[in-house]
Design a protein around this motif. Structure first.
Motif: not given
Length: 99
Positions: A4-6
């Motif tokens: 997940d990018s976050n």
């Protein structure tokens, strides 16, 4: 492993899972490092000992006001006052979390 990018995910390490709750960890830190800085803002720095004293005052006030373990309540506090008002109480196992 998830992606997940976050969120950064690491490998699962069950040996790091502990049974302490936040109140236990804070109390242990207060006992071990009472004079170290616990919280800092542009306006104030407080030690773990002072954080514990302030938290106990808030917790006792709430208990005297009738708040019981398991009760959910909301408090409105100016943002610049949140530093000293995060609270827990060892005897009653209560925790106040600023959100």
């Amino acid at each position: 492993m998830k992606s997940d990018s976050n969120i950064l995910y690491g490998r699962v390490q069950p040996e790091l899972i502990r049974t302490e709750c936040l109140a236990d960890l804070l109390e242990a830190t207060i006992q071990a490092f009472p004079e170290k800085i616990a919280l800092s803002s542009d306006h104030e720095q407080i030690s773990y000992a002072e954080l514990g004293a302030r938290a106990d005052l808030v917790a006792h006030y709430l208990i005297n006001a009738g708040v019981k373990p398991g009760d959910i309540l909301g408090l409105w506090l100016p943002r610049d006052r949140v530093i000293g008002d995060a609270s827990w109480n060892r005897e009653e196992r209560c925790c106040l979390v600023a959100i």
